[in-house]
Design a protein around this motif. Sequence first.
Motif, PDB file in Angstrom:
ATOM      1  N   ASN A 298     -16.681  24.078   9.949  1.00  0.00           N
ATOM      2  CA  ASN A 298     -16.949  22.852   8.856  1.00  0.00           C
ATOM      3  C   ASN A 298     -18.052  22.803   8.218  1.00  0.00           C
ATOM      4  N   THR A 299     -18.802  23.781   7.663  1.00  0.00           N
ATOM      5  CA  THR A 299     -20.073  23.422   7.214  1.00  0.00           C
ATOM      6  C   THR A 299     -20.271  22.448   6.271  1.00  0.00           C
ATOM      7  N   TYR A 300     -19.145  22.026   5.501  1.00  0.00           N
ATOM      8  CA  TYR A 300     -19.420  21.076   4.526  1.00  0.00           C
ATOM      9  C   TYR A 300     -19.486  19.571   4.918  1.00  0.00           C
ATOM     10  N   LEU A 301     -19.195  19.570   6.327  1.00  0.00           N
ATOM     11  CA  LEU A 301     -19.248  17.913   6.874  1.00  0.00           C
ATOM     12  C   LEU A 301     -20.863  17.645   7.268  1.00  0.00           C
ATOM     13  N   LEU A 302     -21.034  16.479   6.654  1.00  0.00           N
ATOM     14  CA  LEU A 302     -22.337  15.898   7.264  1.00  0.00           C
ATOM     15  C   LEU A 302     -22.073  14.903   8.661  1.00  0.00           C
ATOM     16  N   GLU A 303     -20.758  14.465   8.634  1.00  0.00           N
ATOM     17  CA  GLU A 303     -20.761  13.565  10.061  1.00  0.00           C
ATOM     18  C   GLU A 303     -19.396  14.157  10.834  1.00  0.00           C
ATOM     19  N   ASP A 304     -18.337  13.271  11.068  1.00  0.00           N
ATOM     20  CA  ASP A 304     -17.106  13.512  11.933  1.00  0.00           C
ATOM     21  C   ASP A 304     -16.080  14.084  11.047  1.00  0.00           C
ATOM     22  N   GLY A 308     -15.682  11.619   7.499  1.00  0.00           N
ATOM     23  CA  GLY A 308     -17.300  12.288   7.220  1.00  0.00           C
ATOM     24  C   GLY A 308     -17.218  12.544   5.646  1.00  0.00           C
ATOM     25  N   GLN A 309     -18.372  12.556   5.427  1.00  0.00           N
ATOM     26  CA  GLN A 309     -18.554  12.883   3.834  1.00  0.00           C
ATOM     27  C   GLN A 309     -18.677  14.623   3.883  1.00  0.00           C
ATOM     28  N   SER A 310     -17.991  15.020   2.640  1.00  0.00           N
ATOM     29  CA  SER A 310     -18.311  16.553   2.463  1.00  0.00           C
ATOM     30  C   SER A 310     -19.245  16.517   1.561  1.00  0.00           C
ATOM     31  N   SER A 311     -20.242  17.469   1.694  1.00  0.00           N
ATOM     32  CA  SER A 311     -21.559  17.392   0.710  1.00  0.00           C
ATOM     33  C   SER A 311     -22.190  18.844   0.747  1.00  0.00           C
ATOM     34  N   LEU A 312     -22.560  19.022  -0.490  1.00  0.00           N
ATOM     35  CA  LEU A 312     -23.220  20.276  -0.696  1.00  0.00           C
ATOM     36  C   LEU A 312     -24.659  20.418   0.201  1.00  0.00           C
ATOM     37  N   PRO A 338      -9.914  24.324  -7.445  1.00  0.00           N
ATOM     38  CA  PRO A 338      -9.805  24.402  -5.973  1.00  0.00           C
ATOM     39  C   PRO A 338     -11.024  23.441  -5.255  1.00  0.00           C
ATOM     40  N   VAL A 339     -10.700  22.523  -4.427  1.00  0.00           N
ATOM     41  CA  VAL A 339     -11.638  21.604  -3.703  1.00  0.00           C
ATOM     42  C   VAL A 339     -11.778  21.961  -2.431  1.00  0.00           C
ATOM     43  N   VAL A 340     -13.051  21.569  -1.741  1.00  0.00           N
ATOM     44  CA  VAL A 340     -13.558  22.049  -0.279  1.00  0.00           C
ATOM     45  C   VAL A 340     -13.245  20.669   0.498  1.00  0.00           C
ATOM     46  N   TYR A 341     -12.776  20.207   1.554  1.00  0.00           N
ATOM     47  CA  TYR A 341     -12.568  19.183   2.486  1.00  0.00           C
ATOM     48  C   TYR A 341     -11.932  19.605   3.674  1.00  0.00           C
ATOM     49  N   HIS A 342     -11.843  18.522   4.593  1.00  0.00           N
ATOM     50  CA  HIS A 342     -11.019  18.858   5.947  1.00  0.00           C
ATOM     51  C   HIS A 342      -9.592  18.219   5.572  1.00  0.00           C
ATOM     52  N   GLY A 343      -8.642  19.337   5.273  1.00  0.00           N
ATOM     53  CA  GLY A 343      -7.455  18.919   5.040  1.00  0.00           C
ATOM     54  C   GLY A 343      -6.679  17.875   5.835  1.00  0.00           C
ATOM     55  N   LEU A 346      -9.578  11.775   5.590  1.00  0.00           N
ATOM     56  CA  LEU A 346     -10.133  11.042   4.811  1.00  0.00           C
ATOM     57  C   LEU A 346     -11.636  11.583   4.410  1.00  0.00           C
ATOM     58  N   THR A 347     -11.767  12.922   4.675  1.00  0.00           N
ATOM     59  CA  THR A 347     -13.054  13.400   4.388  1.00  0.00           C
ATOM     60  C   THR A 347     -13.224  13.431   2.809  1.00  0.00           C
ATOM     61  N   SER A 348     -14.513  13.203   2.088  1.00  0.00           N
ATOM     62  CA  SER A 348     -14.333  13.171   0.816  1.00  0.00           C
ATOM     63  C   SER A 348     -14.168  14.700   0.437  1.00  0.00           C
ATOM     64  N   LYS A 349     -14.041  14.989  -1.009  1.00  0.00           N
ATOM     65  CA  LYS A 349     -13.939  16.404  -1.629  1.00  0.00           C
ATOM     66  C   LYS A 349     -14.957  16.724  -2.519  1.00  0.00           C
ATOM     67  N   ILE A 350     -15.295  18.116  -2.321  1.00  0.00           N
ATOM     68  CA  ILE A 350     -16.181  18.658  -3.253  1.00  0.00           C
ATOM     69  C   ILE A 350     -15.699  19.683  -3.927  1.00  0.00           C
ATOM     70  N   PHE A 351     -16.055  20.345  -5.057  1.00  0.00           N
ATOM     71  CA  PHE A 351     -15.430  21.109  -5.864  1.00  0.00           C
ATOM     72  C   PHE A 351     -15.929  22.699  -5.205  1.00  0.00           C
ATOM     73  N   PHE A 352     -15.084  23.620  -5.183  1.00  0.00           N
ATOM     74  CA  PHE A 352     -15.352  25.006  -4.652  1.00  0.00           C
ATOM     75  C   PHE A 352     -16.582  25.575  -5.432  1.00  0.00           C
ATOM     76  N   LYS A 353     -16.227  25.451  -6.757  1.00  0.00           N
ATOM     77  CA  LYS A 353     -17.377  26.138  -7.570  1.00  0.00           C
ATOM     78  C   LYS A 353     -18.782  25.624  -7.449  1.00  0.00           C
ATOM     79  N   ASP A 354     -18.893  24.225  -6.882  1.00  0.00           N
ATOM     80  CA  ASP A 354     -20.278  23.848  -6.791  1.00  0.00           C
ATOM     81  C   ASP A 354     -20.726  24.400  -5.120  1.00  0.00           C
ATOM     82  N   VAL A 355     -19.771  24.638  -4.456  1.00  0.00           N
ATOM     83  CA  VAL A 355     -20.053  25.082  -3.081  1.00  0.00           C
ATOM     84  C   VAL A 355     -20.809  26.616  -3.383  1.00  0.00           C
ATOM     85  N   ILE A 356     -20.048  27.321  -4.317  1.00  0.00           N
ATOM     86  CA  ILE A 356     -20.297  28.585  -4.394  1.00  0.00           C
ATOM     87  C   ILE A 356     -21.806  28.617  -5.290  1.00  0.00           C
TER      88      ILE A 356
END
Length: 734
Positions: A298-304, A308-312, A338-343, A346-356
């Motif tokens: 779950n590399t995108y998470l800063l917390e639980d 938790g917040q999904s974050s670059l 496409p978005v990245v988050y814990h399906g 309530l974790t926030s979403k970030i864009f797949f392209k930004d992660v790449i």
Amino acid sequence: MEDDPHVKVMMAGSILRKVKSRSWKKNRHFRLLEDGLTIWYKSKWVGKGHATFSVTDLEAVREGHQSEVLLNIAEEFPAELCFTLVFHGRQGTLDLVAESPEEAQAWIQGVRKLIHKAQTMDEKERLDQWVRDWFHKADKNKDGKMNFKEVKTLLKMMNVDMNEDHALHLFTMADKPESGSLEIEEFVHFYKMLTQRDEVWKVFQDYSEDGEKLMLEELENFLQTEQHEGEQSSQHAQELIDRYEPSESAKKQGTMSLDGFQMYLCSQEGSIFKPEHQDLYQDMSRPLSHYFISSSHNTYLLEDQLRGQSSLEAYIQALKRGCRCVEIDCWDGGDGEPVVYHGHTLTSKIFFKDVISTLKEYAFKASEFPVILSLENHCGVEQQAVMAQYLTQILGDMLQTTLLDGQVPQQLPSPQELKGKILLKAKKIGGLEECLDETLTDEGSDEEEMANGDAEMESKQKSNMARELSDLVIYCKSVHFHGFEHARSHAKCYEMSSFSESKAKRLAKEAGTDFVQYNSRQLSRTYPSGLRTDSSNYNPQDMWNVGCQIVALNFQTAGLEMDLNDGLFGQNGCCGYVLKPDFMSDGNTQFNPEKPEEWEGYKPLRLSIQVISGQQLPKVNQKEGSIVDPLVRVEIYGVPQDQAREETGYINNNGFNPVWNETLNFTIHTPELALVRFVVEDYDKASRNDFIGQYTLPFTCIQTGYRHIHLLSKDGTAIPPSSLFVNVSISELT
């Protein structure tokens, strides 16, 4: 540094806009204080309220729009005005906007120079700086002086509980002009007298004939007898004098004073970690399956993982820590993005392209060896095609999309051959064999798959998998695990399975040898149970014991498990790859972690650790009068028989220079897999002990003799000058 033009701008001060979100942007007055290390800031309108932080808390400065917050307001503030201060560990970031590009550059370049200066200080400068920081903290009226009463308060803050008469005696000695107060230089002198270490002096006395200095041959004798240095000790003795002896006249005579001796013992060379294992020292030309690989879940998470917040930022932090396998959970997003988050949470979403894009920038900053991109793909075929497009467009040549030599491999390529490459781990339609021979009809490939018992799954996959994405998977094809017997006869080296922690643990217990053999040929990934909604971790040691390479942990959660991960990967240049012991890379190995004594190479060792003393342990409880009651526990992690812990008694009211002089003994059955963790706690008879600091390292990286252990915080960041002084010996079991 005061003459540096950038630092001058910082000292004069600037109005910078502090940004927390689109709607929260406030002006603050920032300036660098006279000590050249403290940055002070306050709002113009608030009366006395201000905040400070130290340059030593900072890890880096990023220019432009390099955080989610600044990306969000990119249209409002151009990149040349923006920068981000990144703090160590889990302390987060500070996003700032300057009023002009020149001012932004002055802060960016100035802070970078100050960080570099702080990082390149030697032990002596670091200790001086630490003492000065405390002085500034305690000098409430900022007159640069301290009377005895203020000094007593300061000592309490520094965790020193001492005899008042003794303190007064030293205070009077340091107060040369007899003014009744100490200025900063005098306070540094007072502190040095206060920290004279009897236990180091005793060791020095054992080897010094006149008790004043060590002659070259006396130092050599010490290095051979105590530090177990062989032939090279005479040349090394001279190097140590040149490097650590503060007195020029002693240097000229080729002798070492007590000060120089103490500085050597407190240096990196005097630390418990073998210096030659700090650098890249292992063979990097073996198949990928022969290495442990630092891996995040779950590399995108800063917390639980519920709210938790999904974050670059989470990706950047993991990659900078040497992580070589990151996870991306992808879901269909609006507008075809496409978005990245814990399906389903309530974790926030970030864009797949930004992660790449973030991966492209940070993948190879800490290590040049390959990064594996573990894709949890929940997208429909349309957005999978979009993902494939982003992967190829953004990553370009970095993405490994072809076989290295055009041949279907019999074993995986090596980290060396894949330097600078990103590998996609995901499901794939068919195998590599078909990629080479496109003349095979689809039916043909299905028949081949049928032998694997995966035919049904395969055809189902074809309908919900985009061919464009499937084609990007080369050396890490995700497959279902059908048992060790099936893998032995059917599995390809480029196929890999994932195991939940409970399944991996069960297999390790029931079929240890089979699991070790399996992992010598192909990669396996283990991940934390879905019930760990707080993003806690399992003990990775259980998985490493059977040779699992990709043992994925929640990097965002501090604690024992991440200490072990940092401990294992702290060697080999922190490159994220550690070569497994030879007996785990042999496909016919008979090693079973449950019964190490039955293995033919079994050679147990005795580890003996004399815990001598502690230095400047940080306070746990910030209450004015409270001082820690420290104890030291040594914990061994390894094969089940090696799991052990021993602890010293606790010392009442002394976090400053506690002396234990207690010896803890261990038998290590499989030294090649063992990790040793030193933990310091504040004893509390009424409730759980409080954590003070820890340090973890592989047993194979230990230097024997008189050594210092430089403690780390819960976050794994340094807390200088806190340390333990120990004497370590390792011997064969007779």
